[in-house]
Design an enzyme around this catalytic site. Structure first.
Site, mmCIF file in Angstrom:
data_model
loop_
_atom_site.group_PDB
_atom_site.id
_atom_site.type_symbol
_atom_site.label_atom_id
_atom_site.label_comp_id
_atom_site.label_asym_id
_atom_site.label_seq_id
_atom_site.Cartn_x
_atom_site.Cartn_y
_atom_site.Cartn_z
ATOM 1 N N GLY A 82 0.856 -1.180 0.000
ATOM 2 C CA GLY A 82 0.000 0.000 0.000
ATOM 3 C C GLY A 82 0.888 1.225 0.000
ATOM 4 O O GLY A 82 1.770 1.354 0.858
ATOM 5 N N ALA A 83 0.696 2.116 -0.951
ATOM 6 C CA ALA A 83 1.598 3.261 -1.099
ATOM 7 C C ALA A 83 1.682 4.084 0.179
ATOM 8 O O ALA A 83 2.777 4.429 0.653
ATOM 9 C CB ALA A 83 1.135 4.134 -2.267
ATOM 10 N N TYR A 98 -5.547 -7.588 -9.293
ATOM 11 C CA TYR A 98 -6.127 -6.947 -8.125
ATOM 12 C C TYR A 98 -7.500 -7.537 -7.805
ATOM 13 O O TYR A 98 -8.311 -7.773 -8.708
ATOM 14 C CB TYR A 98 -6.308 -5.448 -8.369
ATOM 15 C CG TYR A 98 -5.032 -4.647 -8.396
ATOM 16 C CD1 TYR A 98 -4.335 -4.364 -7.222
ATOM 17 C CD2 TYR A 98 -4.528 -4.147 -9.588
ATOM 18 C CE1 TYR A 98 -3.172 -3.625 -7.241
ATOM 19 C CE2 TYR A 98 -3.360 -3.395 -9.619
ATOM 20 C CZ TYR A 98 -2.690 -3.139 -8.437
ATOM 21 O OH TYR A 98 -1.538 -2.401 -8.451
ATOM 22 N N ARG A 131 -9.781 -5.919 -5.405
ATOM 23 C CA ARG A 131 -10.044 -4.832 -4.460
ATOM 24 C C ARG A 131 -11.388 -4.159 -4.703
ATOM 25 O O ARG A 131 -11.785 -3.288 -3.916
ATOM 26 C CB ARG A 131 -8.922 -3.797 -4.538
ATOM 27 C CG ARG A 131 -8.933 -2.971 -5.799
ATOM 28 C CD ARG A 131 -7.641 -2.241 -6.076
ATOM 29 N NE ARG A 131 -7.105 -1.445 -4.979
ATOM 30 C CZ ARG A 131 -5.937 -0.825 -5.048
ATOM 31 N NH1 ARG A 131 -5.204 -0.897 -6.154
ATOM 32 N NH2 ARG A 131 -5.494 -0.116 -4.023
ATOM 33 N N ARG A 184 -2.221 5.519 -11.504
ATOM 34 C CA ARG A 184 -2.311 4.115 -11.924
ATOM 35 C C ARG A 184 -3.493 4.000 -12.888
ATOM 36 O O ARG A 184 -4.649 3.861 -12.461
ATOM 37 C CB ARG A 184 -2.543 3.214 -10.713
ATOM 38 C CG ARG A 184 -1.511 3.364 -9.595
ATOM 39 C CD ARG A 184 -0.235 2.635 -9.877
ATOM 40 N NE ARG A 184 0.735 2.820 -8.804
ATOM 41 C CZ ARG A 184 0.784 2.106 -7.678
ATOM 42 N NH1 ARG A 184 -0.121 1.162 -7.473
ATOM 43 N NH2 ARG A 184 1.721 2.324 -6.787
ATOM 44 N N LYS A 203 9.903 13.780 -10.110
ATOM 45 C CA LYS A 203 10.843 12.660 -10.132
ATOM 46 C C LYS A 203 11.139 12.297 -11.578
ATOM 47 O O LYS A 203 10.217 12.091 -12.367
ATOM 48 C CB LYS A 203 10.262 11.478 -9.364
ATOM 49 C CG LYS A 203 10.014 11.774 -7.887
ATOM 50 C CD LYS A 203 9.347 10.610 -7.176
ATOM 51 C CE LYS A 203 7.913 10.421 -7.642
ATOM 52 N NZ LYS A 203 7.222 9.325 -6.923
ATOM 53 N N ASP A 260 7.579 5.235 -3.052
ATOM 54 C CA ASP A 260 7.088 5.455 -1.686
ATOM 55 C C ASP A 260 8.251 5.776 -0.751
ATOM 56 O O ASP A 260 8.138 6.637 0.121
ATOM 57 C CB ASP A 260 6.355 4.212 -1.180
ATOM 58 C CG ASP A 260 5.172 3.839 -2.057
ATOM 59 O OD1 ASP A 260 4.593 4.738 -2.690
ATOM 60 O OD2 ASP A 260 4.838 2.645 -2.107
#
Length: 358
Positions: free
Chosen positions: A49-50, A121, A123, A184, A237, A278
């Protein structure tokens, strides 16, 4: 506020911590051997989990951190709360949902950047997807010096998006809001509004992290800043090239100045390219909480990312603070020749020369 119970008075106001991280964490199943998901015979359990990753790294680095989310009233929810709490993270504000399950996902062992990488996933309808202004304790969420959020949460449900809009609204007295764009595309299920929503939320934050490759198709840090002028501190980044920070300050006479700071990335012997984003955010936030200059914040971000890149999983033990401080204080030439490999975080002052290239 204090209430009276049979055991005596009890405060309902959460203690202030350095960082509160809000977001979904899931049980992750990692393959025991390389190959397609269809061919892998067994998996090992981990957590992913980020936002909780950031909280875990910060707690391991000596900060007080609180993770807030919703998990199912099931064994997987128990595992997440126990595993994240074991890092020293405060998990008392995590809500248990009796009607929705804890999310899980499976992934292959390969690099996430390759076409061979697979992620499955499970979720949809998870407990975390029911986070909303009505189901969450907003006082607890705002009980940190910093509130760390990411662009994953608004993709989970309309209620989660409403909660994110509430938390990124600019209001007096709120904590410093940190937002990792973390776009994402697969989570948005083809919804073309995803990038627009993330840009909207980023505009409400004080500190924003965004990868150049996810920055709304813009070319270069300057273009990203032009599209996102609102945050006082924007970190773009740039992968192996490094990271660029735009830091707006206001002088005593009210004059605004924006300083641009670029720090090249380190040379790293990569074990697994997971968890670096992260970890970078955690390193930068750690240095921010300590009041370090922006250049050192970027360097601490790179060092934490290097820690994650040199271990197999998402989470790595950070270097001791004095060790990281010594490396972050190197001159530009020494920083540019630094090479970090597996086990470097355990190096002490006497071994630092061993992690530098000649």
């Amino acid at each position: 506020m204090t209430i009276v119970t049979l055991d005596g008075p009890r405060s309902t106001t959460p203690d202030v911590v350095d960082v509160v991280a809000l977001g979904e964490s899931m049980v992750t199943f990692l393959p025991t051997v390389p190959g397609r998901l269809a061919d892998v015979p067994s998996f090992e359990r981990a957590i992913g989990g980020a936002e909780s990753n950031v909280a875990c790294v910060l707690a391991a680095a000596g900060h007080t951190a609180r993770w807030i989310s919703r998990v199912g009233a099931d064994g997987f929810g128990d595992h997440l709360v126990e595993a994240i709490g074991a890092y020293g993270v405060d998990v008392h504000a995590v809500r248990r949902d009796p009607d929705r399950p804890t999310g899980v996902y499976f992934r292959t062992a390969g690099d996430r950047a390759t076409d061979a990488h697979e992620v499955a996933y499970y979720r949809a309808g998870s407990a975390a997807s029911s986070m909303s202004v009505r189901t969450m304790d907003l006082d607890a969420i705002r009980s940190g010096r910093v509130l760390h959020l990411s662009g994953i949460t608004p993709a989970l449900s309309a209620d989660c998006l409403e909660l994110m809009r509430e938390l990124t609204a600019r209001r007096p007295g709120r904590p410093l809001v940190s937002f990792d764009v973390n776009h994402r595309p697969g989570l948005w299920h083809g919804d073309t509004d995803g990038p627009r929503v993330l840009l909207e939320l980023a505009r409400g934050a004080d500190l924003v992290f965004v990868g150049e490759d996810e920055a709304w198709g813009l070319g270069g840090p300057e273009a990203v800043r032009a599209a996102l002028p609102e945050p006082d501190l924007l970190v773009v980044k740039q992968g192996a090239a490094g990271a660029t920070a735009f830091h707006r300050t206001v002088g005593a006479d009210g004059t605004e100045t924006t300083r641009v700071t670029t720090v090249p990335a380190l040379t790293v012997d990569v074990v697994a390219a997971v968890g670096a984003g992260d970890a970078f955010a955690a390193g930068f936030l750690s240095a921010t909480l300590r009041g370090l200059p922006v250049r050192e914040r970027l360097r601490h971000g790179h060092l934490m990312a290097a820690a994650a890149l040199t271990v197999p999983g998402d989470l790595a033990a950070p270097p001791a603070r004095d060790h990281a401080d010594r490396l972050a204080a190197l001159d530009d030439t020494a920083w540019g020749t630094l090479r970090l490999g597996p086990g470097w975080t355990q190096a002490d002052a006497r071994a630092e020369e061993e992690v530098r290239t000649p």
